[in-house]
Write an enzyme that holds these catalytic residues in place. Structure first.
Site, PDB file in Angstrom:
ATOM      1  N   ASP A  12      -3.549  -6.883   5.898  1.00  0.00           N
ATOM      2  CA  ASP A  12      -4.377  -7.826   6.646  1.00  0.00           C
ATOM      3  C   ASP A  12      -4.267  -9.238   6.090  1.00  0.00           C
ATOM      4  OD1 ASP A  12      -5.414  -5.988   8.501  1.00  0.00           O
ATOM      5  OD2 ASP A  12      -6.762  -5.183   6.973  1.00  0.00           O
ATOM      6  N   PHE A  65      -3.878   3.229  15.180  1.00  0.00           N
ATOM      7  CA  PHE A  65      -4.316   4.149  14.138  1.00  0.00           C
ATOM      8  C   PHE A  65      -5.485   3.514  13.395  1.00  0.00           C
ATOM      9  CE2 PHE A  65      -1.632   7.911  13.393  1.00  0.00           C
ATOM     10  CZ  PHE A  65      -0.779   7.751  14.459  1.00  0.00           C
ATOM     11  N   LYS A 113     -12.969  -0.006  17.156  1.00  0.00           N
ATOM     12  CA  LYS A 113     -11.624  -0.602  17.081  1.00  0.00           C
ATOM     13  C   LYS A 113     -10.891  -0.456  18.405  1.00  0.00           C
ATOM     14  CE  LYS A 113     -10.281  -0.403  12.743  1.00  0.00           C
ATOM     15  NZ  LYS A 113      -9.740   0.172  11.511  1.00  0.00           N
ATOM     16  N   LYS A 158      -9.719  -3.856  20.179  1.00  0.00           N
ATOM     17  CA  LYS A 158      -8.291  -4.163  20.298  1.00  0.00           C
ATOM     18  C   LYS A 158      -7.729  -3.815  21.674  1.00  0.00           C
ATOM     19  CE  LYS A 158      -7.495  -3.708  15.309  1.00  0.00           C
ATOM     20  NZ  LYS A 158      -6.454  -3.656  14.268  1.00  0.00           N
ATOM     21  N   ASN A 190       0.869  -1.189   0.000  1.00  0.00           N
ATOM     22  CA  ASN A 190       0.000   0.000   0.000  1.00  0.00           C
ATOM     23  C   ASN A 190       0.901   1.233   0.000  1.00  0.00           C
ATOM     24  OD1 ASN A 190       0.516   0.956   2.841  1.00  0.00           O
ATOM     25  ND2 ASN A 190      -0.185  -1.121   3.256  1.00  0.00           N
TER      26      ASN A 190
END
Ligand code: C5P
Length: 402
Positions: A278, A325, A339, A343, A209
């Protein structure tokens, strides 16, 4: 900016590297430092004082006996208005005078009147640098607490090859900044991840990416400037690791996972700014060879899930403070909050995918575990890093890192 108003006096002495000090002044001014300049008379034979005067927007001092204003004893007044003395380039001559306390021009006189934090960047011919007289003088200065930068090795203006080159101005600036910053994170260990990961299909092809790594590098730099010990685990980028951080280069998500786990127990704060893939492809060919197309019109690539590094850290969390992030294309706040909970994070920094990727700037929202939300305007990644590290420092202060 943290450095706004910090006062640096730059001494420029008479070597050919004096022309490179002009670039250093430019960088210092850009960093919001207030720069005053003393040139030795010999330095003015290499570069005109007007160059430094224009870049620093202040009058350059050369002559001890020519007062800048009649009601000031210049070397004493300037000493009281200086937070850091930088002598760059420093010739063998000024180093000898500083070591022995000779005061026969404005700069050497100023050095005695000042007595504060001092950095020198020696630059000269290799033989002159390696001469025992120079080395002994440098040793005296080091013992006195003066920060002595090592000159770079390479080709010199005189044609010789060896140590003696003036260090790169951005590196000198970083050392200057380091000396001026308040060390409020001293004793803390930070683990920062940055950049993209690469997931290889065969020997040469990969999925990745456009993450530049800038956000993570800026965070690592800011934490380090504030006195933390910093490990920076990064995927491939075009950036130079900030001075003073322990740089751990990695390629794939699995490799990042391993290195991060190795460092986790020793970390007080973990900031995961990396854009981790991922999924990784099931390799197209065994034994690391290059895939051959052999007349195929269509190719199916199978992907398997990578470990979620941050989620694993969240599960195994002890005393650490965890910052994640979230780059989202829709429902920014909702996704970030979900998230953070999923997490087990202490803080999450969320941005629209359009704002941060592969850019110098970012517009983020900082969400804390206690529910507080802070929207920041579009800022440079360095400025965003300052705010994030401020937030982390506040959480550490409040003892939220159990
Ligand atoms: O769930 P998502 O991937 O959007 O979460 C982003 C956060 O999780 C980032 O802080 C990123 O560095 C981290 N992450 C991770 N391991 C993964 C994927 C994301 O640590 N495999």
């Amino acid at each position: 900016m943290k450095l706004e108003g910090d006062r640096v006096t730059l001494g420029v002495t008479g070597g050919i590297a004096a022309y490179k000090a002009a670039e250093l002044v430019r960088l210092m001014v850009k960093a919001d430092l207030r720069v005053r300049i003393i040139m030795t008379p010999n330095a003015t034979r290499f570069v005109a004082p007007l160059t430094f005067q224009t870049l620093s927007l202040s009058q350059v001092r050369v002559d001890t006996f020519e007062p800048v204003s009649p009601d000031r004893v210049e070397h004493v007044a300037l000493a009281q208005e200086t937070d850091l003395l930088v002598v760059a380039p420093a010739t063998a001559n000024i180093l000898a005078k500083m070591a022995r306390g000779i005061a026969d021009d404005l700069l050497s006189t100023f050095y005695l009147a000042y007595g504060g934090v001092t950095l020198v960047a020696p630059a000269m011919n290799t033989q002159m640098y390696l001469h025992p007289a120079t080395q002994e003088n440098l040793e005296i200065l080091r013992k006195r607490g003066v920060v002595v930068l090592d000159p770079q090795e390479g080709e010199l203006a005189c044609g010789d090859y060896g140590p003696g080159r003036f260090p790169d101005p951005p590196y000198i600036l970083e050392r200057v900044v380091d000396l001026l910053y308040e060390k409020d994170l001293h004793g803390k260990t930070f683990l920062v991840t940055a950049g993209p990961t690469r997931e290889y299909l065969d020997a040469v092809r990969f999925i990745s990416n456009p993450s530049s790594g800038r956000m993570g590098f800026a965070l690592a730099q800011e934490a380090r400037r504030r006195g933390a010990k910093v490990y920076l685990v990064s995927g491939p980028t075009h950036l130079t690791p900030p001075w003073g951080v322990e740089y751990v280069p990695v390629t794939s998500a699995q490799e990042m996972f391993q290195r991060v786990l190795d460092l986790y127990s020793g970390a007080d704060v973990v900031i995961k700014a990396a854009a981790v893939a991922d999924f990784r492809p099931v390799p197209l060919v065994e034994d690391g060879a290059k895939f051959k197309k052999e007349g195929r019109r269509r190719l199916v690539v199978e992907l398997e899930a990578n470990p979620d590094i941050l989620a694993t850290l969240g599960e195994e969390k002890g005393h650490q403070l965890l910052v994640g992030f979230a780059a989202e294309s829709r429902d920014l706040l909702e996704n970030a909050q979900a998230k953070l909970a999923r997490k087990n994070l202490d803080m999450i920094v969320a941005n629209e995918i359009t704002a941060g990727f592969a850019s110098d700037t970012n517009r983020v929202v900082i969400v804390r575990r206690d529910g507080s939300i802070r929207h920041l305007p579009l800022m440079s990644k360095e400025a965003v890093a300052e705010v994030i590290i401020d937030e982390v420092a506040a959480l550490l202060q409040a003892g939220k890192a159990r």
